[in-house]
Each structure stands twice: as C-alpha cells, then as structure tokens.
Enzyme design. Structure first.
Site, PDB file in Angstrom:
ATOM      1  CD  GLU A  91      49.087  87.141  -4.863  1.00  0.00           C
ATOM      2  OE1 GLU A  91      48.635  87.176  -6.010  1.00  0.00           O
ATOM      3  OE2 GLU A  91      49.347  88.169  -4.211  1.00  0.00           O
ATOM      4  CB  CYS A 104      56.818  87.608   2.362  1.00  0.00           C
ATOM      5  SG  CYS A 104      55.453  88.495   3.091  1.00  0.00           S
ATOM      6  N   GLY A 164      46.856  87.589   5.496  1.00  0.00           N
ATOM      7  CA  GLY A 164      46.254  87.069   6.715  1.00  0.00           C
ATOM      8  C   GLY A 164      46.921  87.532   8.002  1.00  0.00           C
ATOM      9  CB  SER A 196      54.170  90.874  10.916  1.00  0.00           C
ATOM     10  OG  SER A 196      53.501  92.114  10.883  1.00  0.00           O
ATOM     11  CG  HIS A 220      50.414 100.449  10.758  1.00  0.00           C
ATOM     12  ND1 HIS A 220      51.700 100.356  10.304  1.00  0.00           N
ATOM     13  CD2 HIS A 220      49.833  99.271  10.404  1.00  0.00           C
ATOM     14  CE1 HIS A 220      51.886  99.184   9.710  1.00  0.00           C
ATOM     15  NE2 HIS A 220      50.776  98.504   9.768  1.00  0.00           N
ATOM     16  CG  ASN A 295      53.804  99.110  -1.200  1.00  0.00           C
ATOM     17  OD1 ASN A 295      54.599  99.774  -1.846  1.00  0.00           O
ATOM     18  ND2 ASN A 295      54.185  98.326  -0.198  1.00  0.00           N
ATOM     19  CB  CYS A 338      54.146  95.691   2.484  1.00  0.00           C
ATOM     20  SG  CYS A 338      55.756  95.356   3.008  1.00  0.00           S
TER      21      CYS A 338
END
Ligand code: SAH
Ligand code: SF4
Length: 360
Positions: A91, A104, A164, A196, A220, A295, A338
C-alpha cells in the site's frame, strides 16, 4: 527474462547501455522518459532512434507494479494497493496538505520486526521490494495526480513510512531514493525525502554516506525497559546506542535535526514522567518530536492516550524548549493512517497464525 529498467539508477542504466553495445549517454534520455514523463512503453519514447527502441523492446522492459485498487478518503487522502506478484500487495498513501503533498512509500511486503503496536508487523514478512517497486509507487502517484494548474507537481514530499523497515532493505531503498533525488527523474530535495527507521544502527551509519536524507526515528519510549517491550529490535540496538548513531548521522544530514516519532499508547509509554525522562535523554541532540496518536487495528491490545493527555505530554516537552507537534490522523475512514497499512502479505514468517492463536 527481460531486464526491468525501473530498478536502475541513472549510473546503473548507463552501465547497462554500455553492456548492450550502446553509448552510455543515451541512458539519460530513456531515464527521463521513464521518470520525468512517466512513459513505460519504449514505442512512445519518440526521440530515441528506432533501432534502439526495437533493441530495448527485445531485451528490456519498464515494469511498474500493477495498480489494483484506489481509495479516496473524505479528507482527500488516497490509498493505492499495488500488486507485486504471488498474491502479495503493498500500500501507498498520498496525504495532501496546505502547500504540500506527501507520499508515504512502502519498502517491504510486510515487516519482520514485529513492533507490537503496528499492524504491518503483525502481518508477518514476505520479501523486500525491488528498487523498481519502490520507485514505482512514486511513478504511479505522479501519473495519477500529475501537476497543479501552475504546473507544479502535486507530490512534493516523500516519506519512507509505509509498510516495512526501509533500512532492512538497504540496497534497494538507497537505489530507489537516488532515483527520487535525481534531477533527471523526480528531482526531490534531500530535505523533502524522509526515511523513518525503528533504529537499525549499522545501516544508519552507512546511509549517512551513501544517501543522506532527512531522518525520522521511531523512538516511542524514553528508556530501554519500555522500548524493549514494544520494539523487539531495541534489544539488539538499545536507546543509548541509537541516540549516538543519530548524532553521528547529523554530521551529514540535510537537516540539522532528527525527528523523533513517539506513538501515544495509553498506560504504556505516556506517563508524564516519561516526558521528563525524554527531555534528559535528548539533551545533547538537535531534535524535534512528533507525537503520533495510536491508530487502532483489530486485536491490537493497545489504546490511544486521550487527546487531552497527549496535549499535556506535548506541553511538558515544549516547556523544556523541544519543538513538539502532534500528528494529525489522516485517511482514517479508509484505514490509511500510520501503522494501519497491511496490504496483502503472503506470510512467510507464519506470524499471523501465531497471533490468531494468541487472540483466542
Ligand atoms: N518501519 C519504519 C517506517 C514505517 S512505520 C519505522 O518503524 O519507523 C511509520 C511510523 O508509524 C513509525 O513511526 C511507526 O512506529 C508508526 N506506527 C506503527 N504502527 C502505528 C500505529 N498503529 N499507530 C500509530 N503509529 C504507528
Ligand atoms: Fe516494521 Fe516499522 Fe511496523 Fe516496526 S513500526 S513493525 S519496523 S513497519
């Protein structure tokens, strides 16, 4: 099998031309046809000699991944699914914003790293994308969206933040990014191309020399205890080593700061004490924070922190002088936000079975 020219940087293509007995400089024309004009058929490359076109037709192809579905969210976000063979799909998401349009891009079919809060990680891993499949996502987006009335490209920025871990597919990602930056192709600036990573330090050190683009780190957590739990890779590359690698990267980076991404997981990493811990952690490094509301996806086992709490977390960081934004959740109604990208992964790692058992 025909050679897919979409896998090549301009330098590779020049070498390929030499290998088939053609002049190296001809490569530039073909490269521009593919990437500037979005042409995938040699027949249509009208200023190339007929004999060369015929030769290329015999030996080579411009194989773009097949577009299978397109979804448009109520906020203007597009999500495309591309077929990449053997039943696998990836995607790609386009996010329009005031004054810019961000694509993205995915780098792998699934992901092997199993971050707990990420649905791509839950899908398991099938394979790395080729350079052509990575560039092919930008090729498609330009084809579909084209230019605005002023003749400016709609896609202005690219983030390697789709499915990925880009640094786990180093060679192909670097090739693809070189094509994205090439002024005979997509001509993106290094500041508008962001990679990223969840923190593959060994590859990060190489990237600083091979293709330094803007850097975002999926931090995170403010300490190893919490990070080990949600990002298994942290056990191999702990936070202190990751931060040292970021500092080294900044010596070569097109931006003078690193962006730290921080997904807000209720009761896991969102205690305000952790915000204070972050301030100490990053005091020697130029950085910005981007707080990402978690999300949700089915059986994730996580909840997003309340918005009011995210604001408090932001305030603590801001009061210490750290530029801290909260990422707007976009494309929610088409599962394009995300961490929600799943594509269709024919799972070689059998992880889906494992999760199915755990959620019984
Ligand atoms: N593999 C790379 C890039 C892809 S993920 C990486 O991990 O950095 C892009 C960003 O989305 C990362 O910061 C990732 O941690 C975050 N993310 C993953 N799952 C998420 C979720 N469910 N909600 C919000 N952000 C998520
Ligand atoms: Fe892979 Fe990134 Fe998802 Fe972690 S967050 S599983 S590294 S895609």
């Amino acid at each position: 099998m025909k050679t897919n020219l979409l896998n090549y940087t301009l330098e590779d293509l020049a070498n390929y031309f030499e290998s088939i007995g053609e002049k190296k400089f001809r490569a530039k024309q073909v490269f521009r046809w593919m990437h500037v004009y979005g042409v995938s058929n040699f027949e249509d490359m009208t200023d190339i000699a007929k004999s060369l076109r015929a030769k290329l037709q015999d030996l080579a192809e411009v194989a773009v991944p097949k577009l299978v579905t397109e979804k448009l969210a109520s906020d203007g976000v597009y999500k495309w699914a591309l077929e990449v063979g053997n039943g696998n799909k990836i995607e790609t998401v386009f996010i329009p914003d005031a004054g810019r349009g961000t694509l993205c891009v995915s780098s792998q079919v699934g992901c092997a790293l199993e971050c707990q809060f990420c649905s791509t990680g839950r899908q398991g891993f099938n394979r790395n994308l080729t350079a052509g499949e990575i560039v092919g996502q930008l090729w498609w987006a330009n084809k579909r969206l084209g230019k605005d009335p002023k003749g400016e490209k709609i896609v202005t920025n690219v983030v390697m933040m789709g499915m990925g871990e880009p640094l786990a597919n180093y060679e192909n990602v670097v090739k693809a990014m070189r094509v994205m930056l090439d002024d005979n192709a997509y001509n993106l600036s290094k500041r508008k191309l962001t990679l990223s990573t969840s923190g593959m330090i060994s590859a990060l050190d190489k990237l600083a020399f091979d293709c330094p683009v803007s850097l975002a780190i999926s931090l995170h957590a403010s300490n190893n205890e919490v990070r080990d739990k949600i990002i298994p890779l942290n056990k191999k590359y702990p936070i202190e080593d990751l931060l040292a690698a970021c500092k080294r990267y900044l010596d070569n980076s097109p931006k003078d700061y690193v962006t730290f991404e921080y997904v807000m997981l209720k009761g896991v990493n969102d205690d305000l004490a952790y915000a204070h811990e972050l301030i100490k952690l990053v005091k020697n490094i130029e950085c910005k924070f981007n707080l990402i509301p978690f999300n949700p996806f089915p059986n994730s086992g996580f909840e997003c922190s309340a918005f009011g709490h995210i604001l408090k977390f932001q305030k603590v960081l801001q009061n210490a002088g750290l530029i801290t934004t909260i990422r707007k959740t976009r494309g929610e109604d088409i599962d394009a936000a995300c961490g929600q990208l799943v594509g269709k992964v024919v799972d070689k790692t059998k992880r889906q079975q494992k999760w199915a058992l755990l959620s019984v």
